[in-house]
Design a protein around this motif. Structure first.
Motif, PDB file in Angstrom:
ATOM      1  N   ASP A 124      -9.586  -9.695  -8.893  1.00 40.29           N
ATOM      2  CA  ASP A 124      -9.671  -8.255  -8.617  1.00 40.29           C
ATOM      3  C   ASP A 124     -10.241  -7.598  -9.864  1.00 40.29           C
ATOM      4  OD1 ASP A 124      -9.418  -5.592  -7.993  1.00 40.29           O
ATOM      5  OD2 ASP A 124      -7.389  -5.752  -7.208  1.00 40.29           O
ATOM      6  N   PHE A 125     -11.533  -7.322  -9.838  1.00 38.92           N
ATOM      7  CA  PHE A 125     -12.213  -6.861 -11.048  1.00 38.92           C
ATOM      8  C   PHE A 125     -11.747  -5.479 -11.487  1.00 38.92           C
ATOM      9  CE2 PHE A 125     -15.896  -5.284 -13.513  1.00 38.92           C
ATOM     10  CZ  PHE A 125     -15.977  -6.312 -14.435  1.00 38.92           C
ATOM     11  N   ALA A 126     -11.582  -4.557 -10.530  1.00 35.05           N
ATOM     12  CA  ALA A 126     -11.273  -3.178 -10.937  1.00 35.05           C
ATOM     13  C   ALA A 126     -10.257  -2.467 -10.053  1.00 35.05           C
ATOM     14  CB  ALA A 126     -12.562  -2.352 -10.983  1.00 35.05           C
ATOM     15  N   GLY A 127      -9.605  -3.179  -9.122  1.00 36.48           N
ATOM     16  CA  GLY A 127      -8.523  -2.505  -8.417  1.00 36.48           C
ATOM     17  C   GLY A 127      -8.584  -2.464  -6.909  1.00 36.48           C
ATOM     18  N   GLY A 128      -9.192  -3.434  -6.251  1.00 32.30           N
ATOM     19  CA  GLY A 128      -9.180  -3.456  -4.795  1.00 32.30           C
ATOM     20  C   GLY A 128      -7.781  -3.564  -4.233  1.00 32.30           C
ATOM     21  N   THR A 129      -6.938  -4.371  -4.864  1.00 33.36           N
ATOM     22  CA  THR A 129      -5.551  -4.511  -4.420  1.00 33.36           C
ATOM     23  C   THR A 129      -4.663  -3.443  -5.046  1.00 33.36           C
ATOM     24  OG1 THR A 129      -5.266  -6.183  -6.161  1.00 33.36           O
ATOM     25  CG2 THR A 129      -5.640  -6.977  -3.919  1.00 33.36           C
ATOM     26  N   ALA A 130      -4.680  -3.360  -6.367  1.00 31.85           N
ATOM     27  CA  ALA A 130      -3.753  -2.473  -7.077  1.00 31.85           C
ATOM     28  C   ALA A 130      -4.010  -1.005  -6.783  1.00 31.85           C
ATOM     29  CB  ALA A 130      -3.845  -2.719  -8.587  1.00 31.85           C
ATOM     30  N   VAL A 131      -5.258  -0.640  -6.505  1.00 34.29           N
ATOM     31  CA  VAL A 131      -5.592   0.768  -6.266  1.00 34.29           C
ATOM     32  C   VAL A 131      -5.774   1.046  -4.776  1.00 34.29           C
ATOM     33  CG1 VAL A 131      -7.257   2.612  -6.725  1.00 34.29           C
ATOM     34  CG2 VAL A 131      -6.639   1.003  -8.548  1.00 34.29           C
ATOM     35  N   HIS A 132      -6.735   0.413  -4.134  1.00 35.78           N
ATOM     36  CA  HIS A 132      -7.139   0.852  -2.797  1.00 35.78           C
ATOM     37  C   HIS A 132      -6.264   0.318  -1.677  1.00 35.78           C
ATOM     38  CE1 HIS A 132     -10.455   2.948  -4.511  1.00 35.78           C
ATOM     39  NE2 HIS A 132     -10.823   1.862  -5.166  1.00 35.78           N
ATOM     40  N   ILE A 133      -5.966  -0.966  -1.664  1.00 37.83           N
ATOM     41  CA  ILE A 133      -5.032  -1.477  -0.658  1.00 37.83           C
ATOM     42  C   ILE A 133      -3.657  -0.860  -0.874  1.00 37.83           C
ATOM     43  CG2 ILE A 133      -3.823  -3.549   0.137  1.00 37.83           C
ATOM     44  CD1 ILE A 133      -6.396  -5.115  -0.364  1.00 37.83           C
ATOM     45  N   ASN A 134      -3.264  -0.739  -2.111  1.00 38.95           N
ATOM     46  CA  ASN A 134      -1.988  -0.133  -2.467  1.00 38.95           C
ATOM     47  C   ASN A 134      -1.894   1.301  -1.941  1.00 38.95           C
ATOM     48  OD1 ASN A 134       0.478   0.258  -3.707  1.00 38.95           O
ATOM     49  ND2 ASN A 134      -0.282   0.138  -5.792  1.00 38.95           N
ATOM     50  N   ALA A 135      -2.883   2.125  -2.259  1.00 42.37           N
ATOM     51  CA  ALA A 135      -2.878   3.522  -1.819  1.00 42.37           C
ATOM     52  C   ALA A 135      -3.052   3.637  -0.308  1.00 42.37           C
ATOM     53  CB  ALA A 135      -3.978   4.305  -2.532  1.00 42.37           C
ATOM     54  N   GLY A 136      -3.888   2.781   0.284  1.00 46.55           N
ATOM     55  CA  GLY A 136      -4.117   2.848   1.724  1.00 46.55           C
ATOM     56  C   GLY A 136      -2.877   2.507   2.523  1.00 46.55           C
ATOM     57  N   ALA A 137      -2.142   1.480   2.100  1.00 41.98           N
ATOM     58  CA  ALA A 137      -0.906   1.120   2.784  1.00 41.98           C
ATOM     59  C   ALA A 137       0.145   2.218   2.620  1.00 41.98           C
ATOM     60  CB  ALA A 137      -0.380  -0.203   2.242  1.00 41.98           C
ATOM     61  N   ALA A 138       0.213   2.796   1.427  1.00 46.23           N
ATOM     62  CA  ALA A 138       1.151   3.895   1.185  1.00 46.23           C
ATOM     63  C   ALA A 138       0.800   5.107   2.035  1.00 46.23           C
ATOM     64  CB  ALA A 138       1.134   4.268  -0.292  1.00 46.23           C
ATOM     65  N   ALA A 139      -0.504   5.371   2.187  1.00 47.24           N
ATOM     66  CA  ALA A 139      -0.951   6.503   3.001  1.00 47.24           C
ATOM     67  C   ALA A 139      -0.507   6.338   4.453  1.00 47.24           C
ATOM     68  CB  ALA A 139      -2.467   6.630   2.921  1.00 47.24           C
ATOM     69  N   LEU A 140      -0.639   5.137   4.993  1.00 54.14           N
ATOM     70  CA  LEU A 140      -0.212   4.880   6.364  1.00 54.14           C
ATOM     71  C   LEU A 140       1.291   5.102   6.514  1.00 54.14           C
ATOM     72  CD1 LEU A 140      -0.731   3.912   9.241  1.00 54.14           C
ATOM     73  CD2 LEU A 140      -0.520   1.546   8.413  1.00 54.14           C
ATOM     74  N   ALA A 141       2.073   4.593   5.575  1.00 50.00           N
ATOM     75  CA  ALA A 141       3.525   4.754   5.641  1.00 50.00           C
ATOM     76  C   ALA A 141       3.923   6.218   5.600  1.00 50.00           C
ATOM     77  CB  ALA A 141       4.182   3.994   4.490  1.00 50.00           C
TER      78      ALA A 141
END
Length: 439
Positions: free
Chosen positions: A165-182
């Motif tokens: 993960d070079f710059a945050g696909g998991t830590a930033v975008h998947i993380n925020a996207g899953a939180a947004a759904l919840a």
């Protein structure tokens, strides 16, 4: 320590900081006029809250000595104790601290788009503080803290699993996207959605925000090379071409599906491409980046309609763009990564590396997504049941700007006021039109 690397990473930190105001304009233009100030403030307050927490304990939890199993950093750097006067690679340690801070700020702000028009401002502020502490700081430790990076033992995804993960696909975008759904599920649907049209009130704002985000994203991705070097140049190029390909992909979907390419689609496609290339920017070739961008543009354009089919009100398509785009980029690393670009990476399936890396990428994405969704749902549910998270139906109808901030983004009444030349001109024109009708 290298002054060139230091200058580049400081500049990159400033670019990433600009992304949060850019996000505010992007989101602010997409809401109705009665919600624009609240939307701007939901991003802006993240700058204040997360900055303070990062210095107090956030950086330590993310990059301190691991306290067991690669799950959480310890108390090595509380209050940034032990940071000043030390180095991380070729950088002064404090420069790395401030660069990573900007990632934490915008990740929290990203979530706000899913709950536009209906969240209490102070509850949102408290949510940011809790979410950053319980969700973001640990996940940042998992993904970004490599063994020895700060002289400490790091997190499990970066080191034990070995996912990229070079710059945050998991830590930033998947993380925020899953939180947004919840959080969208906790707060429920906006009044009138989806029956009433809730169109963006200011598309120039949206395009301005997208442009600022694209500009700042060079700090996000190229800055993650953590130096002024060829890898930073590669990330700069891949970021550009992936974003361009995603814009084209999104607009082609709109043309085929709706008959017209839209400004909102172009802006959304750009963000989808930027999201998707984030984890892959330093691991794929420019041609691989074009493939990632094109796939992300098409899939994200299709994914934003899922909320109508599944019944969740993700106001500004955080799930469709950030969660789906983050998954696309993270998984396509397993196909397109090549050590010809970055010897510190791994070869993906299409470069003879087999399916091993793809499996690692899928596991990292799944764990971050599940952890973020579950913890966010619990935090949001507790806040909603205790201090209340959603504004009243009356306040929602009147407008969240007035109810939460006692302000409005646009003073329309001034156009009719007699105290200004503009108001007098408006009155004169109205009188002429009226006289013409009577004649």
């Amino acid at each position: 320590m290298d002054t060139g690397d230091t200058a580049w990473v400081l500049a990159s930190a400033a670019l990433v900081m600009l992304m949060t105001p850019g996000l505010a304009f992007f989101y602010g233009g997409m809401v109705r006029a009665k919600s624009v100030l609240n939307m701007l403030m939901m991003s802006f307050i993240s700058l204040a809250v997360v900055s303070v927490l990062w210095v107090l304990y956030g950086y330590s939890l993310a990059f301190g000595e691991d306290v067991g199993g690669g799950l959480l950093g310890g108390g090595d750097f509380l209050g940034l104790d032990g940071v000043l006067g030390t180095a991380t690679g070729t950088l002064p340690h404090v420069v790395f601290v401030v660069f990573q801070l900007m990632f934490a700020i915008i990740t929290a702000a990203l979530i706000s788009g899913a709950i536009a028009d209906r969240a209490k401002f102070w509850t949102w502020t408290i949510f940011i503080a809790i979410w950053a502490t319980v969700v973001y700081f640990p996940v940042a430790h998992w993904v970004f803290d490599f063994d020895g990076l700060t002289g400490e033992v790091g997190g499990w995804i970066a080191n034990t699993l070995g996912a990229l993960d070079f710059a945050g696909g998991t830590a930033v975008h998947i993380n925020a996207g899953a939180a947004a759904l919840a959080l969208a599920l906790v707060l429920g649907k906006r009044k009138g959605w989806p029956r009433e049209p809730m169109r963006p009130h200011n598309l120039p704002f949206v395009l301005l925000g997208a442009g600022l985000l694209w500009f700042g994203w060079y700090g996000f991705n190229a800055g993650s090379a953590v130096g002024a070097n060829e890898l930073a140049g590669v990330a700069f190029v891949t970021t550009t071409v992936a974003t361009g390909a995603a814009v084209l992909g999104w607009l082609i979907v709109e043309q085929v599906r709706d008959g017209k390419p839209t400004t909102l689609g172009a802006a959304s496609g750009a963000i989808a491409g930027l999201v998707a290339i984030t984890p892959a920017a330093g691991f794929v070739s420019p041609l691989g980046a074009i493939a990632i961008g094109l796939v992300a543009g098409v899939l994200c354009a299709l994914a934003v309609s899922l909320k109508y089919k599944l019944g969740y009100d993700d106001s500004l398509d955080v799930v469709g763009v950030h969660l789906v785009g983050g998954l696309v980029g993270t998984l396509m690393i397993g196909l397109l990564a090549t050590t010809g670009v970055n010897a510190a990476g791994q070869d993906g399936l299409f470069y003879g590396g087999g399916a091993t890396l793809l499996g690692k990428q899928a596991l990292a994405a799944a764990v971050v997504m599940a952890y973020s969704f579950v913890l966010t749902f619990i935090i949001g549910f507790i806040l909603n049941k205790t201090i209340g998270f959603r504004i009243s139906a009356e306040a929602e109808a009147t407008g969240i700007d007035e109810s939460e901030h006692a302000e409005s983004g646009y003073e329309f009444s001034s156009l009719r006021g007699g105290g200004s030349s503009l108001g007098k001109t408006a009155d004169m024109l109205a009188q002429k039109v009226s006289a013409g009708k009577e004649g």
